[in-house]
Every structure is written in C-alpha cells, then in structure tokens.
Design an enzyme around this catalytic site. Structure first.
Site, PDB file in Angstrom:
ATOM      1  N   HIS A 170     -47.347   0.382 -12.258  1.00 48.58           N
ATOM      2  CA  HIS A 170     -47.430   1.829 -12.101  1.00 48.58           C
ATOM      3  C   HIS A 170     -46.875   2.523 -13.344  1.00 48.58           C
ATOM      4  CE1 HIS A 170     -48.284   1.046  -7.936  1.00 48.58           C
ATOM      5  NE2 HIS A 170     -47.091   0.547  -7.705  1.00 48.58           N
ATOM      6  N   ALA A 179     -41.730   1.033  -4.979  1.00 45.16           N
ATOM      7  CA  ALA A 179     -42.045   0.270  -6.194  1.00 45.16           C
ATOM      8  C   ALA A 179     -41.991   1.108  -7.464  1.00 45.16           C
ATOM      9  CB  ALA A 179     -43.421  -0.361  -6.059  1.00 45.16           C
ATOM     10  N   ASN A 227     -48.797   4.863  -1.526  1.00 41.93           N
ATOM     11  CA  ASN A 227     -47.716   5.722  -1.050  1.00 41.93           C
ATOM     12  C   ASN A 227     -46.852   6.210  -2.204  1.00 41.93           C
ATOM     13  OD1 ASN A 227     -47.440   5.917   2.049  1.00 41.93           O
ATOM     14  ND2 ASN A 227     -47.963   3.768   1.727  1.00 41.93           N
TER      15      ASN A 227
END
Length: 267
Positions: free
Chosen positions: A227, A134, A197
């Site tokens: 993020h 991602a 992760n």
C-alpha cells in the site's frame, strides 16, 4: 487492578493473534469474557485459548448469537469479521455502553452510517477505535488535512489470487500485470468489500471516502499487499509505504490499539 473486559466478534486468524497476546501477558489490563463467530466451533477455539490459569475464576464464554455476546456488556468489543458485521454490531453495542475496536473500517464509507455511529457513541459515553490494520501514518494524514487544501491518493498492489472472489478477476491476471480499479474509496469498498478497508481508513483520516483517489493493481505471482498513500497540501508531502506478506499486521495493530487505550503515554 480491575481488568477491562473484552469480547471478540469474528474468530479467525486475527482473533487468534489477540488471544495469543493475552496469554503472553502483553495485555495485562484486559480479560476476554466472550467470543462470537459464524461458527460456534471457531468461537469456542478462541475461548479455549484463554481459558487457562489466569482466567480460571471467570472463563471466557463462546456465544451462540450476537445478542448473547452483547449481554456480556464487555467494556470493549473487538470486531474482526467484515464490514457487514460491523454494520450489524455497531449501534447495539454502543447503545449498550460498549466501545468498539474495529478492523472493518470500510463500513464507514457510508456517510449516513458513520454519522449515526458518531452520534450514538457520544450519547452513550462510548468510543469507536479505528485500527490502522495494514497501514500507518494516521497522525500525519489527519494533521495535513487539518492544515487545509489537502489531496490524497491510495494505491495498492495485490496478487491475482486475492481478487478471485471479485468481478474484476479473469484468468489473464495470472500472467498479465494490470490496473483493475481506479476510483474513490467509497467505490473501492463497494467493489472489494473485504479487501480495501485500509483505503477507507486512510480517507477518514484525511480527505474523506469520496475524495480519496484509489487504484488497485494486480501483479502475477505477487504475495501479500503493498500500500502506498500520498497526502499533499501546500506545505506537506507525506508518503506512507507499507508492505505486508500476510494479514498478521492487522491483528497486531489491534493489540497495539488496546495497549494505547490504557497507556499513560500514547503513540
């Protein structure tokens, strides 16, 4: 053209994306030959997806054990399960000569395991491909880190429902925005083994799990993940922002990695 063989460990939604990409002829250089999951039904579902006209002469097999999957001796094993699965799979697969394409990069926050995987891959002429999942920007992160004097931060925003299985959760998060974690990437993956992760991935591409500063913020009603990665040295300041409303980007990043492996031009 002889196609490269694939096996998949972890047969959920992300594996389904890979199977769909195979059926759509987005991965013509590959053939899926084996699947394995905690549920044989899930493994069979993915096998059934690709057992069509293009694979009628060599159908994909749903395996009852990891050992059975390893016996297929696939050229590439896609790991889309969990960091624990990656820890179980990595060394036997590499010793078998299979390369790995993994989403569970959190397993590599364990430096000893990371170094053992590197040694084993080298000794067996195999490779481990860390999928971006991602996030993105591995190239600029690695470049900035190579230049020296580099610092890096990873901040993520999530909805409270995605945190319910972790110790940081309480009902007040449903109505109150709050930073629920601050620490480094190694500490983050220990607390959120299946949810950060990407922070370990970013750390491995830059300053390492113990030096990557990580924060997790819970926002009421928030959908998906946001993020933000910042990497700085004396000459470079890179900011990478990635929002995703679902986890589908992770599955498609596996497809992109597989395409890069066989492409004459690599991005």
């Amino acid at each position: 053209m002889e196609r490269k063989t694939l096996a998949i460990v972890g047969c959920g939604k992300l594996a389904s994306i890979i199977a769909d990409a195979l059926n759509a002829n987005l991965l013509p250089e590959y053939q899926l030959i084996a699947t394995y999951s905690r549920s044989i039904e899930k493994a069979q579902n993915i096998a059934n997806k690709v057992n069509n006209e293009s694979q009628k002469d060599s159908p994909c097999k749903a395996c009852n054990s990891l050992e059975e999957l390893l016996a297929s001796e696939a050229n590439y094993i896609i790991e889309a399960a969990s960091p624990d699965s990656m820890r179980t799979l990595a060394l036997p697969a590499l010793k078998n000569g299979s390369s790995i394409v993994t989403l569970s990069i959190g397993a590599f926050a364990d430096e000893e395991f990371y170094e053992e995987v590197k040694r084993t891959a080298l000794a067996n002429n195999a490779r481990v491909h860390l999928v971006s999942g991602a996030i993105g920007g591995f190239d600029v992160m690695r470049t900035a880190a190579l230049m020296g004097n580099c610092t890096a931060t990873f901040d993520t925003e999530k909805g409270p429902n995605s945190l319910k299985r972790y110790s940081v959760y309480d009902e007040s998060l449903q109505t109150e925005k709050r930073k629920v974690f601050e620490g480094n990437a190694k500490e983050a993956i220990a607390l959120f083994p299946n949810s950060v992760n990407v922070s370990v991935a970013a750390s491995l591409a830059s300053v390492g799990p113990e030096k990557m500063k990580v924060s997790v913020t819970s926002t009421p009603g928030y959908i998906g993940d946001n993020h933000r990665i910042e990497v700085k040295n004396e000459q470079v300041h890179a900011v990478i922002d990635v929002y995703s409303s679902t986890a589908q980007i992770a599955g498609w990043s596996v497809v992109n990695t597989l395409r890069n492996i066989v492409s004459p031009i690599v991005f």
